[in-house]
Motif scaffolding. Sequence first.
Motif, PDB file in Angstrom:
ATOM      1  N   LEU A   1       0.808  -1.219   0.000  1.00 33.39           N
ATOM      2  CA  LEU A   1       0.000   0.000   0.000  1.00 33.39           C
ATOM      3  C   LEU A   1       0.839   1.265   0.000  1.00 33.39           C
ATOM      4  N   ASN A   2       2.139   1.097   0.114  1.00 29.55           N
ATOM      5  CA  ASN A   2       3.044   2.248   0.144  1.00 29.55           C
ATOM      6  C   ASN A   2       2.680   3.223   1.259  1.00 29.55           C
ATOM      7  N   THR A   3       2.419   2.674   2.432  1.00 26.77           N
ATOM      8  CA  THR A   3       2.120   3.486   3.616  1.00 26.77           C
ATOM      9  C   THR A   3       3.034   3.050   4.756  1.00 26.77           C
ATOM     10  N   THR A   4       2.923   3.729   5.872  1.00 31.19           N
ATOM     11  CA  THR A   4       3.759   3.336   7.017  1.00 31.19           C
ATOM     12  C   THR A   4       3.030   2.295   7.857  1.00 31.19           C
ATOM     13  N   HIS A   5       3.819   1.479   8.514  1.00 34.52           N
ATOM     14  CA  HIS A   5       3.217   0.440   9.351  1.00 34.52           C
ATOM     15  C   HIS A   5       2.457   1.048  10.522  1.00 34.52           C
ATOM     16  N   SER A   6       2.977   2.130  11.078  1.00 33.80           N
ATOM     17  CA  SER A   6       2.282   2.774  12.202  1.00 33.80           C
ATOM     18  C   SER A   6       0.942   3.339  11.774  1.00 33.80           C
ATOM     19  N   SER A   7       0.852   3.890  10.564  1.00 35.53           N
ATOM     20  CA  SER A   7      -0.425   4.412  10.066  1.00 35.53           C
ATOM     21  C   SER A   7      -1.438   3.287   9.910  1.00 35.53           C
ATOM     22  N   LEU A   8      -0.982   2.172   9.363  1.00 32.17           N
ATOM     23  CA  LEU A   8      -1.881   1.029   9.171  1.00 32.17           C
ATOM     24  C   LEU A   8      -2.405   0.538  10.517  1.00 32.17           C
ATOM     25  N   MET A   9      -1.531   0.440  11.487  1.00 35.14           N
ATOM     26  CA  MET A   9      -1.937  -0.065  12.797  1.00 35.14           C
ATOM     27  C   MET A   9      -2.900   0.894  13.501  1.00 35.14           C
ATOM     28  N   ARG A  10      -2.643   2.199  13.368  1.00 40.82           N
ATOM     29  CA  ARG A  10      -3.534   3.163  14.027  1.00 40.82           C
ATOM     30  C   ARG A  10      -4.928   3.130  13.404  1.00 40.82           C
ATOM     31  N   VAL A  11      -4.990   2.979  12.100  1.00 37.79           N
ATOM     32  CA  VAL A  11      -6.294   2.895  11.420  1.00 37.79           C
ATOM     33  C   VAL A  11      -7.057   1.656  11.876  1.00 37.79           C
ATOM     34  N   LEU A  12      -6.367   0.530  11.902  1.00 39.67           N
ATOM     35  CA  LEU A  12      -7.031  -0.707  12.308  1.00 39.67           C
ATOM     36  C   LEU A  12      -7.467  -0.651  13.770  1.00 39.67           C
ATOM     37  N   ARG A  13      -6.599  -0.143  14.635  1.00 37.20           N
ATOM     38  CA  ARG A  13      -6.957  -0.050  16.055  1.00 37.20           C
ATOM     39  C   ARG A  13      -8.206   0.801  16.249  1.00 37.20           C
ATOM     40  N   LEU A  14      -8.265   1.944  15.558  1.00 32.00           N
ATOM     41  CA  LEU A  14      -9.414   2.838  15.707  1.00 32.00           C
ATOM     42  C   LEU A  14     -10.681   2.198  15.149  1.00 32.00           C
ATOM     43  N   ALA A  15     -10.567   1.555  13.992  1.00 37.43           N
ATOM     44  CA  ALA A  15     -11.745   0.941  13.370  1.00 37.43           C
ATOM     45  C   ALA A  15     -12.283  -0.222  14.193  1.00 37.43           C
ATOM     46  N   LEU A  16     -11.402  -0.964  14.822  1.00 41.09           N
ATOM     47  CA  LEU A  16     -11.822  -2.162  15.557  1.00 41.09           C
ATOM     48  C   LEU A  16     -12.259  -1.870  16.983  1.00 41.09           C
ATOM     49  N   SER A  17     -11.694  -0.792  17.584  1.00 38.85           N
ATOM     50  CA  SER A  17     -11.970  -0.574  19.011  1.00 38.85           C
ATOM     51  C   SER A  17     -12.354   0.851  19.380  1.00 38.85           C
ATOM     52  N   ALA A  18     -12.186   1.789  18.440  1.00 40.48           N
ATOM     53  CA  ALA A  18     -12.436   3.213  18.722  1.00 40.48           C
ATOM     54  C   ALA A  18     -11.529   3.722  19.835  1.00 40.48           C
ATOM     55  N   GLN A  19     -10.367   3.097  19.990  1.00 40.27           N
ATOM     56  CA  GLN A  19      -9.426   3.483  21.037  1.00 40.27           C
ATOM     57  C   GLN A  19      -8.051   3.727  20.426  1.00 40.27           C
ATOM     58  N   GLN A  20      -7.244   4.470  21.145  1.00 41.60           N
ATOM     59  CA  GLN A  20      -5.886   4.747  20.717  1.00 41.60           C
ATOM     60  C   GLN A  20      -4.868   3.821  21.379  1.00 41.60           C
ATOM     61  N   LYS A  21      -5.278   3.192  22.500  1.00 46.69           N
ATOM     62  CA  LYS A  21      -4.389   2.306  23.231  1.00 46.69           C
ATOM     63  C   LYS A  21      -5.114   1.011  23.561  1.00 46.69           C
ATOM     64  N   GLY A  22      -4.343   0.010  23.902  1.00 45.23           N
ATOM     65  CA  GLY A  22      -4.934  -1.269  24.297  1.00 45.23           C
ATOM     66  C   GLY A  22      -4.082  -2.416  23.825  1.00 45.23           C
ATOM     67  N   PRO A  23      -4.657  -3.610  23.735  1.00 47.29           N
ATOM     68  CA  PRO A  23      -3.908  -4.775  23.255  1.00 47.29           C
ATOM     69  C   PRO A  23      -3.408  -4.544  21.833  1.00 47.29           C
ATOM     70  N   SER A  24      -2.471  -5.364  21.391  1.00 46.85           N
ATOM     71  CA  SER A  24      -1.951  -5.225  20.031  1.00 46.85           C
ATOM     72  C   SER A  24      -3.060  -5.469  19.015  1.00 46.85           C
ATOM     73  N   VAL A  25      -2.880  -4.877  17.820  1.00 48.15           N
ATOM     74  CA  VAL A  25      -3.886  -5.025  16.760  1.00 48.15           C
ATOM     75  C   VAL A  25      -4.054  -6.494  16.382  1.00 48.15           C
ATOM     76  N   ALA A  26      -2.954  -7.225  16.343  1.00 50.16           N
ATOM     77  CA  ALA A  26      -3.036  -8.649  15.993  1.00 50.16           C
ATOM     78  C   ALA A  26      -3.876  -9.406  17.024  1.00 50.16           C
ATOM     79  N   GLU A  27      -3.714  -9.082  18.306  1.00 53.70           N
ATOM     80  CA  GLU A  27      -4.505  -9.742  19.343  1.00 53.70           C
ATOM     81  C   GLU A  27      -5.973  -9.379  19.207  1.00 53.70           C
TER      82      GLU A  27
END
Length: 523
Positions: free
Chosen positions: A477-503
Motif C-alpha cells: 500500500l506504500n504506507t507506514t506500518h504505524s499508520s496502518l496499525m492506528r487505522v485498524l486499532r481505531l476501526a476495531l476498538s475506537a481506542q488509541q491504546k490497548g492490546p496489540s492489533v493482531a490480538e
Amino acid sequence: MFGCVLRRVCWKRSGARRSVCTTQPEVRVRFAPSPTGFLHLGGLRTALYNALFAKQRRGAFILRLEDTDRARLVPGAADAIEDMLEWAGIPPDESSRRGGHYGPYVQSERLQLYSQAASSLLHTCHAYYCFCTNQRLELLKREAQRSGHVPRYDNRCRHLRPEQVQEKLALGVPRVVRFRLDSGAEPFQDLVFGWTRHEVAAVEGDPVLLKADGFPTYHLASVVDDHHMRISHVLRGSEWLISTAKHLQLFRALGWTPPAYAHLPLLLNRDGSKLSKRQGDIFIQRFREQDVLPESLLDLITHAGSGFNNNRIGRRLDELIEEFNISKITTHSALLDLDKVHEFNRVHLQRRIEDPHTRVELMEELRQRVLHTHGSDISDHAVLEPHYIQRVLQLRKQLKDVCVCVCQGHISCLQELLGHSYSYLWVRPLVSLQQLKDVSAEAADIAAAVIQLVGAGGSVSSTERLNRELKLLTSRLNTTHSSLMRVLRLALSAQQKGPSVAEMMLSLGEQEVCVRLQRALEP
C-alpha cells in the motif's frame, strides 16, 4: 503424644453376643480463630496447613470459634470466617454451621465444660481463687514498668489460708480462678521446633483460667476443647509456643493426654515487618473482591514459606495436599510478597482455561459479567455465544499450538476483560470514515485491503502470521506500518491504546473484523 482411638463394636448373631475391638488411628485438627475480626492471610495459612494435614491423612478438619473475649467481638465475623474458608476451597468437616459429634463448636456455648474443669482443678489444688482487684493488678503493672521489669502477677492469692478464702467467698467478693504453675517445666517435642522447654513459672505469674464473668481464658478453653473434641494434633502459630508449656501443665493437672503440637513460623511482609490488620489489604474478603482466585491465594501463601517437597508456582489444592510434608516446615519466618499476587493469579487463571471442566465454568461466569457490565450496549449477541467467549479466553501464542493466558498473558483476572481497554470485545464501536481519514489519508485503502486479506481466510490464525501479513500489506500500500496499525486499532476498538492489533483481530475473529471495517467504510 498421639495414640489411637479405641472403638468397640458389639452385635448379636444367632442369639450369641459377640464383641470385637478394633483400633483406628484418627487425625483430628482444628482451626480456632477468634471472631474479633475477619479472616486474614495469616489465619488462612494456619487453616490451610491444618486442612492439608487432615486431608493427607484422611482425618477431620474442625472449625472452632473462640469467642470468649466478649468485649472485642465483631458482628458478622464468625459467619464471614467460615464463608471465606468455603470460598478458599478448604471448608471444615465439622463446625457450628456444618455440625458434628463434638459440638457445640462455639466456646460461649460450652461454658459448663470450662466451669467443671476449673472446679476439678480447684478440688485438686492445681488452681486457686484470686480476689485481687483490677486496681491492684494495674498498680503491679505500673510498678514493674517503672523498675524496668516485665509485668507479672505476684501470686499473692496463692498463699491465702483456707479460712480466708472461705470468708471472701461467703462475702461474695469478686474473684477469678488462677492456675498454679509448676516450676521445673518438662521439655516437649514440637513437630517443627523439635525439643523445646520453657520455664514459664520463672518469668510469669499464675495465669487466669476462669474470669469473674464466668468465661474462660484462652488457656483453659483451648485445653478443655482440644480434649473433648479429641484433637490429635494442634497446628498453630509460633506465637503460642511458650504458652504450650502452660497448656501441657494443664493437661497433666486434669489427667488428660495432650495432642501433638506443631508451631508454624510467622508469616511476615516482604520487608520482615509483621502482617497487621491495620494494613487493610491482608483480609481474604479484599482479595475476593479484587477477583483473585482462591487457588492463587493458597499457592501464594504456601510458596512464601516451607512445608513442601517442592516450591513452584501453579499448585492447586490437590497438589498442595499431595506435596505437603510437615517435616519440611522450617523455623524461620515466611516472607510474603503481595506484589506477586497478580502473577500467581495469571498462572492459575491460565490453568482454569486449560482445564475443560473449569473452562466451562469460567466461560459462563464471564458471560454473566459481560451481560451485567455491557448488556444494554451489546448489538450483536453472538459475543455471548460459547464459541466466541472461548476464543477470547484461548488465544494462540504465535505459532505454537498451546493456549496461553487471556490476551497473550496481559490479563490476570476476568474483571480486566470488562474494562475500557477490552470493551471492543463486547461492543461494536461507532467509527466514521472521516475519523479514520484523520488518522491516515490512506484509511479507506487500508480498510479495504485488510478486508480482502481477512476474507481470503487463514491469515487470522496466529499473531505471528497476522503481523507478518500486515507488514507485507504495508509495503504493497506504500504506507507506514504505524499508520496502518492506528487505522485498524481505531476501526476495531475506537481506542488509541490497548492490546496489540493482531490480538484484537485474533480475538474478534475474521467475520467480526470484516463487519467492523465495512461499517467504518460506510459514508
